[in-house]
Every structure is written in C-alpha cells, then in structure tokens.
Write a protein that holds these residues in place. Structure first.
Motif, short mmCIF file in Angstrom:
data_model
loop_
_atom_site.label_atom_id
_atom_site.label_comp_id
_atom_site.label_asym_id
_atom_site.label_seq_id
_atom_site.Cartn_x
_atom_site.Cartn_y
_atom_site.Cartn_z
N LEU A 123 45.47 68.32 -55.72
CA LEU A 123 44.24 69.07 -55.99
C LEU A 123 43.25 68.12 -57.04
CD1 LEU A 123 45.80 72.27 -57.70
CD2 LEU A 123 44.47 71.97 -55.16
N LEU A 124 43.65 67.00 -57.34
CA LEU A 124 43.02 65.97 -58.05
C LEU A 124 42.91 64.83 -57.52
CD1 LEU A 124 44.35 66.81 -61.75
CD2 LEU A 124 42.29 68.01 -60.56
N SER A 150 41.51 80.06 -61.77
CA SER A 150 42.12 81.09 -60.71
C SER A 150 42.86 80.14 -59.85
CB SER A 150 41.18 81.99 -60.14
OG SER A 150 40.60 83.00 -61.38
N GLN A 151 43.41 79.16 -60.01
CA GLN A 151 44.07 78.28 -58.97
C GLN A 151 45.60 78.63 -58.61
OE1 GLN A 151 42.86 75.37 -57.45
NE2 GLN A 151 44.77 75.93 -56.42
N SER A 152 45.58 78.87 -57.40
CA SER A 152 47.19 79.10 -57.09
C SER A 152 48.06 77.88 -57.08
CB SER A 152 46.90 79.79 -55.55
OG SER A 152 48.30 80.03 -55.03
N LEU A 153 49.29 78.18 -57.84
CA LEU A 153 50.39 77.01 -57.56
C LEU A 153 51.49 77.87 -57.09
CD1 LEU A 153 49.64 75.38 -61.01
CD2 LEU A 153 49.05 74.61 -58.79
N VAL A 154 52.14 77.52 -55.96
CA VAL A 154 53.25 78.06 -55.39
C VAL A 154 54.54 77.36 -55.22
CG1 VAL A 154 51.43 79.09 -53.71
CG2 VAL A 154 52.40 76.85 -53.07
N SER A 155 54.70 76.01 -55.68
CA SER A 155 56.00 75.33 -55.57
C SER A 155 56.78 75.53 -56.99
CB SER A 155 55.62 73.86 -55.34
OG SER A 155 57.10 73.27 -55.33
#
Length: 368
Positions: free
Chosen positions: A133-134, A117-122
């Motif tokens: 994130l890593l 459930s990771q948000s990615l916005v770009s």
C-alpha cells in the motif's frame, strides 16, 4: 590500514554516483532497546553545493549508502529518501559551500502514512500488505508466528507494523539496507558464526575500543508485570519477583488476534531480571583486521545474532550471543566510528531443544 570506503548513489536518478561530493555522513540502523518501537531511522549527508550539484539529490529521491572494506566487497547499509536539504552558502565564488541532506528510511516514511478505513486481510503477512500500500516504503517480512487481527483500520502505518511486531515478538533485520521482519521461529537460523566481538583484533574478531554495560534496572528494561492489549483481549501477567521489587508494569498494544495471555506472560518473565545487561560497543574501522572488517560489513548489511566476549574489571570472561539492536555510523574521509547497542539473546528467548545458540540442550554455548 584497513578502512571502510563509502559510496552514495541516487537510485532515482539512474544510479547516479554522488560520492565525490560527500564530505561526511552519519546514519543509524535499528532501535535503542528490545522494548522500543521501530520508529524509523534517518541519515545525514554533508556534501558540496555549488554549480548545480544540489540537483543531483532532489527532494524525495531514493538514496543508497554503501560501504566497501579495503580489498573487500561492497554492501548497501542504508536506503532512504531525501526529506530536506539545508544550504551553507559561502561568500565569494561559493566553491566551498555545502549542503546537509536528510534522509528517512522506510519505517520513518511509514510513520507519515495514515490509513483511513483501510482493509487488511492477511493474518500472517500483514506487513507485506502494508508494504504493497506504500510504494515509497520497502518493508518485507517472513510470516508471523502469531495470527494478527483483520478488518478495516484507521491507523498510522508505522504504528500498525509495531503492533504486529510487539505481538509476534520478532525483530526487524537490515537486509542490504531494506527492513525485513523476522519472527521468533527464524532466530535459530539467524546467527552469524563468522565473526565475533572482543578486546583484541583477529581475522574473525572485531576489537571494541570501549564497552559500557547497562543493567536493565537503569535502562527501562526491568518489569515485574506486563499488561498486553490485543484485538482479542487485555491480559496482565505477573513475574515472581513482584513481592521483592514492587509493581513495575510494562504495557503494550498488539495486533494479535490470539495468544494475548501468553504474550503478556512472556514479557513479564523475559524482562524480570534487573541485572541483565545490554552492551554498548564503540570502535573505529581503522583499528580492525581487514578480513574481520569485511565480515563486520556483511553483518551490518545482513543483521544476525552474534557472539560478544568481555571481562568486567576484576571479574571473569563472559561470552554470549547478542542482537545488534542499534548501529550508528559516523563517517568522514579519514575514518568511520561505529557505536553498537547489543541486546542479550535472553531478551529474545523462544527456546527449542537442540540448537547451537537457542537450544536448551547445548548448555556450553548458552553458558549455563
């Protein structure tokens, strides 16, 4: 006699130089074909192991592998983290005992990371988002030409990066050992004009000692239609030769939020020639010109399209530009052997009008 001299340093332990303990090493950059995912690469280092030397390369340490041509400038070619150590303990004093150290690069590390459930916005710099994130993975990018979908995702990090690349149709460049994504809009400025590859050595040419031509039909790079599933839709496009060769379908899942049909059409047409060849080049460092070896070292540290010339038996000389799809190094104290898998520039064709390599106006350089 020119050669590559290798350096191995432990970045985690304040740049500790462990080269003196290394007996051999091998590693690979890139991927096997332009349709393969970037699953990641590994390195293997065989080094002495006695009297506490093993403490110089601990699990999860970040290791830099660099090469310096004779009389030349050093370049980093591989960066990875220690994932395992295998010990070969000799009897007696153990002074000749060795250990094999295995390293994973950033893309392999990304394959071990699962987002929940990771948000990615770009829409254009999602690889940079993933990099942030890593903390143990250094993967950077130029902005994608195609917009990617945003939202909340449960996926593997490596898988998501490859879906972005498949939708945008770019490449991962090795930049001082770090992976950098290049979109097609950067290809015309990603050409190395300082070195080429051919049958003889010179200050500007690396001489291959063996060349194998592999046609698309025998290399899983020949298709008559493509089905691409993006976040927006699923599209299938046919190439014109489906009536001649039958249905050979390439399938891909991408992260793009637009232009899915155009992407399917590009794949269907770009990989529709069964006789297009990839080149497998093999050579050693000690057979090269010293100046050319430096330029080759620079190319491996900053991958770009490069010119290759060859003459088929009984045929005529053929010259074209190729992307170094995969480079494998096998190094000992006496010499380094190199194997290169080269993809023709046509597999990355996104033509502009007037450019020395990618332009459709400069027909001499394109060989048409």
């Amino acid at each position: 006699m020119p050669k590559l001299t290798w350096d191995v340093t432990n970045n985690t332990q304040a740049g500790l130089d462990v080269t003196q303990y290394v007996r051999s090493l091998n590693f690979t950059q890139g991927r096997p074909t332009p349709l393969s995912p970037y699953s990641g690469n590994s390195a293997s280092i065989t080094m002495l192991s006695y009297g506490g030397i093993e403490n110089n390369v601990a699990i999860n340490d970040e290791i830099y592998i660099g090469a310096t041509p004779t009389g030349g400038i050093a370049q980093f070619l591989f960066i990875g983290r220690v994932t395992s150590r295998t010990f070969d303990d000799n009897p007696g004093t153990g002074i000749n005992s060795t250990m094999t150290v295995s390293l994973n690069d950033a893309m392999l590390q990304a394959g071990m990371a699962n987002f929940q459930s990771q948000s990615l916005v770009s829409v254009n710099e999602q690889i940079n988002e993933i990099d942030g994130l890593l903390p143990q993975c250094d993967i950077f990018q130029y902005a994608t030409d195609v917009n990617m979908s945003t939202g909340t995702f449960t996926t593997n990090a490596n898988q998501r990066i490859n879906e972005i690349i498949a939708g945008d149709r770019g490449v991962l460049q090795i930049n001082s050992g770090t992976a950098v994504y290049l979109p097609p809009s950067t290809f015309d400025s990603s050409v190395n004009l300082l070195i080429d590859f051919g049958r003889t050595t010179s200050a500007s040419q690396i001489a291959y000692q063996d060349l194998v031509r592999v046609e698309a039909a025998s290399n899983s790079l020949f298709y008559t239609q493509a089905t691409v599933t993006g976040s927006a839709a699923t599209e299938t496009s046919n190439a014109e030769n489906i009536a001649t060769y039958g249905t050979r379908t390439f399938t891909a899942t991408t992260a793009q939020s637009e232009l899915v049909g155009q992407t399917a059409q590009w794949y269907a047409n770009t990989f529709s020639d069964p006789e297009t060849v990839m080149l497998n080049l093999s050579f050693s460092d000690i057979a090269q010109n010293q100046t050319a070896l430096q330029e080759f070292n620079n190319l491996c540290s900053f991958t770009n399209f490069v010119e290759v010339s060859y003459t088929p038996p009984g045929g005529v000389s053929t010259t074209g530009y190729y992307w170094p799809e995969q480079i494998t190094f096998n190094a000992t104290t006496s010499q380094t052997t190199i194997d290169m898998l080269m993809s023709p520039q046509t597999y990355y064709a996104n033509f502009i009008l007037d450019d020395a390599v990618f332009g459709v106006l400069d027909t001499d350089r394109l060989g048409v």
